[in-house]
Design an enzyme around this catalytic site. Structure first.
Site: not given
Ligand code: VG1
Ligand code: CO
Length: 548
Positions: A117-118, A282, A284, A286-287
């Site tokens: 992801s990010h 981001d 992937d 989704d953000r």
């Molecule tokens: C983070 C965010 C959460 C989101 C997750 C996956 O998780 O706070 O809201 O769903 O990332 O997003 P955490 O446990 O680090 O707070 V992504 O775009 O990284 O798939």
């Molecule tokens: Co993401």
């Protein structure tokens, strides 16, 4: 078909976090590491479904370093484990929401999405893998727990000997006894967007110059999607999309759409000649981050504004069935739900908790404070969808983003909001800090801090309204008598040490007080948060690593 059974030893650290298994690339590249986890997933699925024969699997990722190698391994393992068909995105690319859509559209058993992801990419950075179930959504906890259980006892995996597949050429081919289809990564997703949004309205606003925008794909997966949808289909000038080529290290940048990591875009939006809308997504896809001219839109507010304006958009003209937000997301959307007379659900952090509500038709829109919003069109949050939603709203209102946001606050009040992240803390110190905080909770109600009196202090636990499953320890909540909140959570996506997230929120009904700096408005809560958790004192940090 020549199936080989390889003996292996289990790894003890393959417990999926908030969104799949995320580790450093060097961890994933250890002999058998990826294979063990994939086999653990296949074994779990085979238990549940009795056989994988006749089933379709979707595979693709965000293009980061190790994406293509991982796909070749997964293809060989899918064939050995008896899948009938695999759908792969061309060049190994699928954004997370596009993969979710493809799983649903082609009635696949599920999909493997390769992404962290990010998190940054490259040989020294992060890789990740997550399994999405047949509704297109992230595997719920009962699955991820089972994957982990299997991973700690696994002693073999199955793979075939086969030449690598050419991922760059679309088309159908045989891969031992399995069919592999390399499909266009963008086409199905772009069709879905056309079903939801008013492309004609947006196209004419763009053509007559009323609507200008800049979308930052951050060298990540949404580049090809944005080029097709925003440039080719909506007719925006080509410079409207920046950093559009997916690079395996994201150009050395951090593909996290916030004001710090998308600073070029952020700077542009503060100029006199800024476009109507600035947006970013981001790694992937989704953000999303939404910025107007001189107006950053907090993600929690964005969700509320989407809900309040949904009836204007062709795909959402039916009444919203309900909305949901993750617990630490501000309560701005709750106020819209109340006005609309619909339910608003509060779930733990992570998109997997929205799946049942979406499947049961209880909610149409949902979102998280972490730059995530989405709807029942897929079972993931969806960055470009949110950008199109905003473009569509602006094309209808013909107003600057700032005016849309200000009017929203005038009607509903403003939930001042900020998240302070302390990243890469020593894991032991973070665990101790959190335990100490939990130990304090029973005595906190009734205590006052400089005029803020705590009314309730607890750990959030969630019972899924559809399947009754219970998820405990989902964050610490501190409520105050003036309608403000502090939430503490430990991140479940980091790959280095521990990350403490502190979420701060204060409601303001008075419109004459809506244009203040959130950090100033929240300054008292920031002090109280430190008094309660003592993160600065215990770690020697002077300030958060990231403030959003
Ligand atoms: C983070 C965010 C959460 C989101 C997750 C996956 O998780 O706070 O809201 O769903 O990332 O997003 P955490 O446990 O680090 O707070 V992504 O775009 O990284 O798939
Ligand atoms: Co993401």
């Amino acid at each position: 078909m020549n199936i080989i059974t390889i003996k292996t030893n289990p790894f003890s650290d393959q417990k999926p976090g908030t969104s799949g298994l995320r580790k450093k690339v060097r961890v994933f590249k250890q002999a058998h590491y990826l294979e063990n986890f994939v086999q653990s997933i296949f074994d779990t699925l085979a238990d549940n479904q009795s056989v994988l024969q006749g089933q379709t699997l979707v595979v693709g990722g965000d293009g980061r370093y190790y994406n293509k190698q991982a796909i070749q391994i997964i293809l060989k393992m899918a064939a050995a484990n008896g899948f009938e068909r695999v759908l792969v995105g061309q060049h190994g690319i699928f954004s997370t929401p596009a993969a979710s859509h493809v799983i649903r559209k082609y009635a696949a058993l599920g999909g493997l999405i390769l992404s962290a992801s990010h998190n940054p990419g490259g040989p020294d950075a992060d890789f990740g893998i997550k399994y999405n179930i047949s509704n297109g959504g992230p595997a719920p906890e009962k699955y991820t727990d089972a994957f982990y259980q299997r991973s700690v006892e696994i002693d073999y995996y199955k793979i075939i000997e086969h030449a690598d597949l050419n991922l760059d050429q679309t088309g159908v081919s045989r891969f031992a006894d399995m069919t592999v289809e390399v499909i266009d990564s963008v086409e199905d997703y772009a069709e879905l967007m056309q079903e939801l949004f008013d492309f004609n309205t947006m196209r004419s606003s763009i053509a007559n110059g009323d609507l200008t925008f800049r979308f930052d794909a951050m060298n990540a997966v949404t580049g090809p999607y944005a080029n097709t949808i925003l440039i080719d289909q909506l007719g925006a000038p080509s410079e409207s999309v920046m950093r559009a080529t997916p690079l395996d290290d994201f150009g050395g940048c951090h593909p996290d759409p916030n004001l710090v990591h998308a600073h070029e875009l952020a700077d542009m939006m503060m100029q006199a000649d800024a476009p109507t809308l600035g947006a970013a997504s981001d790694g992937d896809g989704d953000r999303n981050m939404i910025v107007g001219k001189n107006a950053y839109v907090n993600p929690s507010d964005s969700l509320a504004i989407l809900a309040a304006n949904a009836h204007l958009i062709s795909g959402y003209q039916q009444d919203l069935s309900g909305v949901a937000r993750s617990m630490p997301t501000s309560r701005a959307v709750d106020r819209v739900a109340k006005e609309l007379g619909i339910d608003c659900y509060e779930t733990p952090t992570g998109w997997k908790f929205f799946g049942n509500l979406l499947d049961a038709g209880k909610i149409t829109l949902c979102g998280e404070e972490s730059f995530g919003s989405g709807s029942d069109h897929v079972r993931e949050k969806d960055g470009l969808w949110a950008v199109l939603f905003w473009l569509n709203i602006i094309a209808i209102h013909k107003q600057p983003v700032k005016d849309i946001v200000d009017k929203h606050w005038q009607k509903y009040g403003r939930d001042y909001y900020s998240r302070h992240d302390y990243e890469a803390l020593d894991s032991d110190i973070a665990a101790q800090l959190f335990e100490a905080l939990i130990a304090k909770l029973p005595g906190l109600a009734g205590q006052s801090f400089n005029g803020y009196t705590i009314t309730q202090a607890d750990e959030f636990s969630y019972q899924d309204p559809i399947d009754g499953s219970i998820s405990e320890h989902q964050g610490i909540r501190i409520f105050f008598d003036n309608d403000s909140r502090i939430i503490f959570r430990l991140s479940g996506t980091g790959t280095e040490g521990a990350t403490l997230r502190i979420y701060l929120e204060q409601y303001e009904a008075d419109a004459s007080l809506h244009q203040l700096d959130p950090q100033m408005v929240l300054s008292e809560l920031i002090i109280i948060a430190e008094t309660l958790c003592q993160v600065k004192l215990l770690t020697g940090r002077n300030e958060p690593s990231v403030i959003t």
